[in-house]
Write a protein that holds these residues in place. Structure first.
Motif, short mmCIF file in Angstrom:
data_model
loop_
_atom_site.label_atom_id
_atom_site.label_comp_id
_atom_site.label_asym_id
_atom_site.label_seq_id
_atom_site.Cartn_x
_atom_site.Cartn_y
_atom_site.Cartn_z
N UNK A 1 0.81 -1.22 0.00
CA UNK A 1 0.00 0.00 0.00
C UNK A 1 0.85 1.27 0.00
N UNK A 2 0.23 2.37 -0.44
CA UNK A 2 0.79 3.70 -0.21
C UNK A 2 0.27 4.17 1.14
N UNK A 3 1.16 4.61 2.01
CA UNK A 3 0.72 5.25 3.24
C UNK A 3 1.27 6.67 3.27
N UNK A 4 0.43 7.61 3.70
CA UNK A 4 0.64 9.03 3.42
C UNK A 4 1.80 9.66 4.17
N UNK B 1 -11.23 10.35 4.66
CA UNK B 1 -11.20 9.07 3.93
C UNK B 1 -10.16 8.13 4.56
N UNK B 2 -10.39 7.83 5.84
CA UNK B 2 -9.41 7.06 6.61
C UNK B 2 -9.59 5.55 6.49
N UNK C 1 -3.83 5.75 2.44
CA UNK C 1 -3.44 6.85 1.57
C UNK C 1 -4.37 8.05 1.66
N UNK C 2 -5.53 7.90 2.33
CA UNK C 2 -6.51 8.97 2.35
C UNK C 2 -7.26 9.10 1.04
N UNK D 1 -8.47 12.84 -2.94
CA UNK D 1 -7.61 12.29 -1.89
C UNK D 1 -7.27 13.36 -0.87
N UNK D 2 -7.24 12.98 0.40
CA UNK D 2 -6.69 13.84 1.45
C UNK D 2 -5.21 13.49 1.60
#
Length: 380
Positions: free
Chosen positions: A71-74, A123-124, A128-129, A136-137
């Motif tokens: 995953x992408x994590x912000x 959008x949790x 990635x939000x 996207x946040x």
């Protein structure tokens, strides 16, 4: 009280120069990269946490079979270490593709989760939000953690980061020009987090700490001098403004003061008020504020506002309010591709008397991020 504290800091300095732009001594040294071979990460900044440096970064991805994957994590965080002589520990390692890399080796257990929590209305449901409407946040840290306290006995360190609640389209168009900002608290406790790969705990102090009609103080950077935090914010128009608060009252919005029309006031100005601008406090792009004990001056180093080149600018001031000198380009790294997130890292210096600075910037090559590390020495 705040004005006298700022003045006292300067009176105690060995040398105070009201208009000063330093000169680079010799040729800046490219040391290598700042990297975690298990994570592909974008746009990192850093602060000294005790005997280590804490790095906070934007979008991060694990590697699989040598390439970034989901995953992408912000956001993510990492530690780097120091040698026994106080200089950054330069190491060599094998990267995800099997190549040898040299520089600062990052470590830290992120567990593929955002270091700065994505909140319920951002959008949790994913790391990635990302929202169901393809927006996207992006909860991205744009400035280093601001360390406000360190207990020499327990080793507990407290720091804060302000992050704008940016909401963007899939074409990177900002949906709210001046979004609100959330205040996060970072706490490192050796008895809880350990002294190895355990990362500090992050808690959300307040969502919308700064609302959409207020300047997002702290998101553009900050500096602590004599137990006062000076916090810079920048609006969508590029105006930079300044607030101050005692380090023990960072979470108390009623304790803040704001620099408006040449004076400090407890009345919060509007985000687009015309009398809040601090001229030349930055060159417009992302950068780092810090205080130089060698020069007895406040310093900003970073990128010009409209630029994709690794051109580093500097401006200095005898007080946080200014006047700041005209930003000057003092070093340009080799241009390979679009470069951004130009940062200074005073926390990497061996001691407060070292007349030098470490720099980084971010490049994206073939879908992977790199963070070159440069060492610059100044003439006396």
């Amino acid at each position: 009280m705040f004005l006298s504290l700022a003045s006292a800091a300067l009176l105690g300095a060995a040398q105070v120069r009201a208009t000063f732009i330093p000169t680079v001594s010799g040729t800046p040294q490219l040391i290598g990269n700042v990297s975690d071979p298990t994570i592909d990460r974008d746009s990192c900044c850093s602060a000294r946490f005790g005997s280590r440096e804490l790095w906070t970064c934007r979008d991060s991805q694990p590697y699989a079979n040598g390439v970034p994957t989901l995953p992408i994590y912000s956001s993510s965080a990492s530690w780097t270490e120091f040698s026994s002589d106080g200089t950054p520990l330069i190491q060599s390692w094998t990267d995800a593709a099997g190549n040898t890399e040299t520089g600062l080796l990052c470590s830290g257990d992120n567990y593929e989760e955002p270091f700065f929590p994505i909140l319920a209305d951002e959008c949790d449901t994913n790391t990635a939000g990302a929202c169901s409407d393809n927006t996207r946040y992006v909860i991205w840290p744009n400035s280093p953690p601001l360390v406000t306290s360190e207990d020499a006995t327990t080793g507990i360190i407290e720091a804060f980061t302000w992050i704008t609640e940016a909401h963007i389209t899939d074409e990177f168009v900002t949906l709210v020009a001046d979004p609100a900002a959330t205040l996060y608290q970072i706490t490192y406790d050796p008895s809880v987090n350990g002294d190895s790969t355990g990362l500090p705990n992050v808690t959300t102090v307040q969502e919308n700490f700064w609302t959409t009609d207020q300047m997002p103080y702290g998101t553009y950077g900050g500096v602590v001098v004599d137990d006062v935090a000076y916090l810079y914010g920048q609006n969508a128009a590029g105006t930079v403004a300044l607030a101050q608060v005692a380090v023990g009252s960072v979470t108390d919005k009623s304790a803040y003061q704001y620099y408006v029309n040449g004076e400090w006031t407890s009345t919060i100005p509007g985000v687009n008020d015309t009398d809040i601008a601090i001229a030349n406090a930055g060159a417009g792009g992302q950068g780092t504020f810090y205080y130089s004990s060698v020069w007895g001056l406040y310093v900003w180093i970073g990128q010009a506002g409209i630029s994709i080149a690794p051109d580093f600018y500097i401006t200095t001031a005898a007080s946080p309010e200014g006047p700041w000198t005209e930003p000057t380009n003092f070093y340009s790294a080799e241009y390979v591709t679009e470069s951004y997130t130009l940062q200074a890292h005073p926390g990497l210096l061996a001691n407060a008397s070292e007349n030098a600075i470490y720099l980084t910037y971010t490049v994206n090559l073939a879908g992977e991020y790199y963070t070159p590390l440069i060492y610059v020495q100044w003439e006396s």
